[in-house]
Design a protein around this motif. Structure first.
Motif, PDB file in Angstrom:
ATOM      1  N   ILE A 102       0.843  -1.201   0.000  1.00 40.51           N
ATOM      2  CA  ILE A 102       0.000   0.000   0.000  1.00 40.51           C
ATOM      3  C   ILE A 102       0.877   1.250   0.000  1.00 40.51           C
ATOM      4  CG2 ILE A 102      -1.694   1.315   1.332  1.00 40.51           C
ATOM      5  CD1 ILE A 102      -2.798  -1.354   2.342  1.00 40.51           C
ATOM      6  N   LEU A 103       1.940   1.231   0.815  1.00 38.16           N
ATOM      7  CA  LEU A 103       2.862   2.367   0.856  1.00 38.16           C
ATOM      8  C   LEU A 103       3.587   2.545  -0.470  1.00 38.16           C
ATOM      9  CD1 LEU A 103       4.436   2.051   4.437  1.00 38.16           C
ATOM     10  CD2 LEU A 103       2.725   3.697   3.630  1.00 38.16           C
ATOM     11  N   VAL A 104       3.907   1.429  -1.127  1.00 36.02           N
ATOM     12  CA  VAL A 104       4.550   1.516  -2.450  1.00 36.02           C
ATOM     13  C   VAL A 104       3.646   2.284  -3.412  1.00 36.02           C
ATOM     14  CG1 VAL A 104       5.275   0.186  -4.465  1.00 36.02           C
ATOM     15  CG2 VAL A 104       5.964  -0.557  -2.181  1.00 36.02           C
ATOM     16  N   ASN A 105       2.343   1.986  -3.362  1.00 40.38           N
ATOM     17  CA  ASN A 105       1.389   2.692  -4.212  1.00 40.38           C
ATOM     18  C   ASN A 105       1.310   4.169  -3.872  1.00 40.38           C
ATOM     19  OD1 ASN A 105       0.662   0.135  -5.275  1.00 40.38           O
ATOM     20  ND2 ASN A 105      -1.405   0.863  -5.644  1.00 40.38           N
ATOM     21  N   ILE A 110       4.925   3.253  -8.606  1.00 44.80           N
ATOM     22  CA  ILE A 110       4.578   1.855  -8.879  1.00 44.80           C
ATOM     23  C   ILE A 110       3.168   1.567  -8.383  1.00 44.80           C
ATOM     24  CG2 ILE A 110       5.165  -0.560  -8.404  1.00 44.80           C
ATOM     25  CD1 ILE A 110       8.056   0.342  -7.995  1.00 44.80           C
ATOM     26  N   ASP A 111       2.368   0.939  -9.230  1.00 40.98           N
ATOM     27  CA  ASP A 111       0.999   0.579  -8.860  1.00 40.98           C
ATOM     28  C   ASP A 111       0.904  -0.944  -8.729  1.00 40.98           C
ATOM     29  OD1 ASP A 111      -1.660   0.315  -8.379  1.00 40.98           O
ATOM     30  OD2 ASP A 111      -2.353   1.278 -10.215  1.00 40.98           O
ATOM     31  N   ASN A 112       1.034  -1.422  -7.498  1.00 38.98           N
ATOM     32  CA  ASN A 112       1.006  -2.866  -7.256  1.00 38.98           C
ATOM     33  C   ASN A 112      -0.342  -3.495  -7.548  1.00 38.98           C
ATOM     34  OD1 ASN A 112       3.604  -3.723  -6.375  1.00 38.98           O
ATOM     35  ND2 ASN A 112       3.322  -2.606  -4.475  1.00 38.98           N
ATOM     36  N   PHE A 113      -1.394  -2.700  -7.404  1.00 45.95           N
ATOM     37  CA  PHE A 113      -2.737  -3.266  -7.438  1.00 45.95           C
ATOM     38  C   PHE A 113      -3.408  -3.179  -8.806  1.00 45.95           C
ATOM     39  CE2 PHE A 113      -2.111  -1.601  -3.048  1.00 45.95           C
ATOM     40  CZ  PHE A 113      -1.912  -2.832  -2.451  1.00 45.95           C
ATOM     41  N   SER A 114      -2.730  -2.568  -9.776  1.00 46.03           N
ATOM     42  CA  SER A 114      -3.317  -2.506 -11.112  1.00 46.03           C
ATOM     43  C   SER A 114      -3.179  -3.837 -11.843  1.00 46.03           C
ATOM     44  CB  SER A 114      -2.643  -1.391 -11.931  1.00 46.03           C
ATOM     45  OG  SER A 114      -1.255  -1.674 -12.086  1.00 46.03           O
ATOM     46  N   PRO A 116      -3.596  -7.713 -11.582  1.00 48.43           N
ATOM     47  CA  PRO A 116      -4.249  -8.742 -10.759  1.00 48.43           C
ATOM     48  C   PRO A 116      -3.283  -9.807 -10.246  1.00 48.43           C
ATOM     49  CG  PRO A 116      -5.526  -8.309 -12.739  1.00 48.43           C
ATOM     50  CD  PRO A 116      -4.222  -7.583 -12.906  1.00 48.43           C
ATOM     51  N   THR A 117      -2.271 -10.108 -11.057  1.00 47.48           N
ATOM     52  CA  THR A 117      -1.295 -11.126 -10.642  1.00 47.48           C
ATOM     53  C   THR A 117      -0.539 -10.676  -9.397  1.00 47.48           C
ATOM     54  OG1 THR A 117      -1.011 -11.836 -12.943  1.00 47.48           O
ATOM     55  CG2 THR A 117       0.688 -12.498 -11.372  1.00 47.48           C
ATOM     56  N   ASN A 118      -0.108  -9.403  -9.395  1.00 44.06           N
ATOM     57  CA  ASN A 118       0.593  -8.870  -8.220  1.00 44.06           C
ATOM     58  C   ASN A 118      -0.299  -8.912  -6.987  1.00 44.06           C
ATOM     59  OD1 ASN A 118       2.863  -8.359  -9.696  1.00 44.06           O
ATOM     60  ND2 ASN A 118       2.471  -6.178  -9.960  1.00 44.06           N
ATOM     61  N   LEU A 119      -1.559  -8.559  -7.172  1.00 41.17           N
ATOM     62  CA  LEU A 119      -2.501  -8.544  -6.056  1.00 41.17           C
ATOM     63  C   LEU A 119      -2.686  -9.948  -5.479  1.00 41.17           C
ATOM     64  CD1 LEU A 119      -4.452  -6.899  -4.329  1.00 41.17           C
ATOM     65  CD2 LEU A 119      -6.216  -7.279  -6.056  1.00 41.17           C
ATOM     66  N   VAL A 120      -2.812 -10.936  -6.366  1.00 42.75           N
ATOM     67  CA  VAL A 120      -2.982 -12.318  -5.922  1.00 42.75           C
ATOM     68  C   VAL A 120      -1.742 -12.787  -5.162  1.00 42.75           C
ATOM     69  CG1 VAL A 120      -3.162 -14.709  -6.706  1.00 42.75           C
ATOM     70  CG2 VAL A 120      -4.622 -12.964  -7.715  1.00 42.75           C
ATOM     71  N   ILE A 121      -0.565 -12.446  -5.680  1.00 45.12           N
ATOM     72  CA  ILE A 121       0.693 -12.845  -5.028  1.00 45.12           C
ATOM     73  C   ILE A 121       0.775 -12.241  -3.622  1.00 45.12           C
ATOM     74  CG2 ILE A 121       3.199 -12.575  -5.076  1.00 45.12           C
ATOM     75  CD1 ILE A 121       3.016 -12.771  -8.137  1.00 45.12           C
ATOM     76  N   ILE A 122       0.422 -10.964  -3.496  1.00 42.76           N
ATOM     77  CA  ILE A 122       0.474 -10.285  -2.192  1.00 42.76           C
ATOM     78  C   ILE A 122      -0.477 -10.950  -1.199  1.00 42.76           C
ATOM     79  CG2 ILE A 122      -0.072  -8.133  -0.980  1.00 42.76           C
ATOM     80  CD1 ILE A 122       0.873  -6.666  -3.565  1.00 42.76           C
ATOM     81  N   LEU A 123      -1.710 -11.193  -1.647  1.00 39.73           N
ATOM     82  CA  LEU A 123      -2.721 -11.769  -0.758  1.00 39.73           C
ATOM     83  C   LEU A 123      -2.390 -13.209  -0.377  1.00 39.73           C
ATOM     84  CD1 LEU A 123      -6.002 -10.377  -2.382  1.00 39.73           C
ATOM     85  CD2 LEU A 123      -4.876  -9.596  -0.290  1.00 39.73           C
ATOM     86  N   VAL A 124      -1.948 -13.998  -1.361  1.00 35.82           N
ATOM     87  CA  VAL A 124      -1.633 -15.408  -1.088  1.00 35.82           C
ATOM     88  C   VAL A 124      -0.428 -15.530  -0.162  1.00 35.82           C
ATOM     89  CG1 VAL A 124      -0.821 -17.561  -2.116  1.00 35.82           C
ATOM     90  CG2 VAL A 124      -2.679 -16.293  -3.202  1.00 35.82           C
ATOM     91  N   SER A 125       0.627 -14.773  -0.435  1.00 31.70           N
ATOM     92  CA  SER A 125       1.836 -14.858   0.388  1.00 31.70           C
ATOM     93  C   SER A 125       1.561 -14.408   1.816  1.00 31.70           C
ATOM     94  CB  SER A 125       2.960 -14.021  -0.217  1.00 31.70           C
ATOM     95  OG  SER A 125       2.579 -12.663  -0.320  1.00 31.70           O
TER      96      SER A 125
END
Length: 215
Positions: A102-105, A110-114, A116-125
Motif C-alpha cells: 500500500i505504501l509503495v502505491n 509503482i501501482d502494485n494493485f493494477s 491482478p497477478t501482483n494482487l494475488v501474489i500479495i494476498l496469497v503470500s
C-alpha cells in the motif's frame, strides 16, 4: 447502538418495533436489539423489553465465551512463550506484508494493485504467512518447519531486495528490513532450547502411548 437497521427502524411506529421484540424468532438478533434501542431512545421501556434485551445479550456473551474456549482449547497449555511470541512476530510480519505494498502505491509511481497477478501474489503470500503463524501458535511442528524453509529461501534474496526497497523509499526500505528481522527473530524463537525441548516432548508422546498399548 447504531446498526444497519437503525435508519430503517427510526421510521417505524412503536407498535411495529414492539411486534419485532415479541417475535424474536422471526428476526435477526441485531434487528431485535436495534428495535429495543430505538424504543429506549423514545422512552419506552418495560419489563418485557428489558427481559428480551438481557436474554439476547446473554446469548451473545455465551457464544463469544464458547468461541474463545474453542480457540483456547486448541492451544497446548504447556506451550512455551518462545513459540507463542514467535507466532506474534509472524502475525506482525504478515501485517507489514499488507502495509508495504500500500505504501509503495502511495509513495512511489509503482501501482502494485493494477496488475491482478501482483494482487494475488500479495494476498496469497500474506495469507500463507498468517496461516503458518496460526498453526505455530497451536504448536504444530510442520508449520515451524515449513515457515523456516520458506523464510530461508526468502533470506537468500534479502541482499538484493532490501537495497532496492531503500532506493524506492526509505520508509518502505525500513519496513521491508523490519519484516525480514521479524521473520528471523521468529525462527530464532522457534529453535531456542525451550522450543526445541517442547517439540521433542511432543514427538515422544505418541511413542509413549504406543509402548503403553503394547504392554
Amino acid at each position: 447502538m447504531t446498526t444497519k437497521f437503525s435508519d430503517k427502524f427510526k421510521t417505524k411506529t412503536d407498535s411495529d418495533l414492539i411486534q419485532i421484540i415479541e417475535n424474536t424468532s422471526s428476526y435477526q438478533r441485531e434487528a431485535v436489539l436495534t428495535a429495543i434501542s430505538e424504543l429506549e431512545s423514545r422512552g419506552i421501556v418495560n419489563e418485557d423489553i428489558i427481559s428480551c434485551k438481557n436474554k439476547i445479550q446473554s446469548q451473545i456473551q455465551l457464544e463469544n465465551q464458547n468461541q474463545q474456549l474453542t480457540v483456547e482449547s486448541k492451544i497446548p497449555t504447556d506451550l512455551p512463550n518462545t513459540i507463542s511470541n514467535s507466532a506474534k512476530a509472524i502475525y506482525l510480519s504478515a501485517a507489514i506484508g499488507i502495509i508495504n505494498p500500500i505504501l509503495v502505491n502511495l509513495l512511489t509511481e509503482i501501482d502494485n494493485f493494477s496488475n491482478p497477478t501482483n494482487l494475488v501474489i500479495i494476498l496469497v503470500s500474506t495469507g500463507i504467512l498468517a496461516f503458518l503463524g496460526y498453526d505455530i501458535s497451536l504448536g504444530k511442528n510442520w508449520a515451524r518447519i515449513v515457515f523456516t524453509i520458506l523464510c530461508g529461501l526468502g533470506f537468500l534474496m534479502v541482499p538484493f531486495i532490501i537495497p532496492d526497497t531503500f532506493r524506492l523509499n526509505p520508509i518502505i526500505g525500513v519496513l521491508s528490513l523490519f519484516q525480514a528481522i521479524l521473520q528471523g527473530f521468529a525462527i530464532f524463537l522457534l529453535f531456542k532450547s525451550e522450543s526445541r525441548n517442547w517439540y521433542k516432548k511432543q514427538k515422544e508422546k505418541p511413542n509413549k502411548n504406543t509402548a503403553h498399548n503394547n504392554i
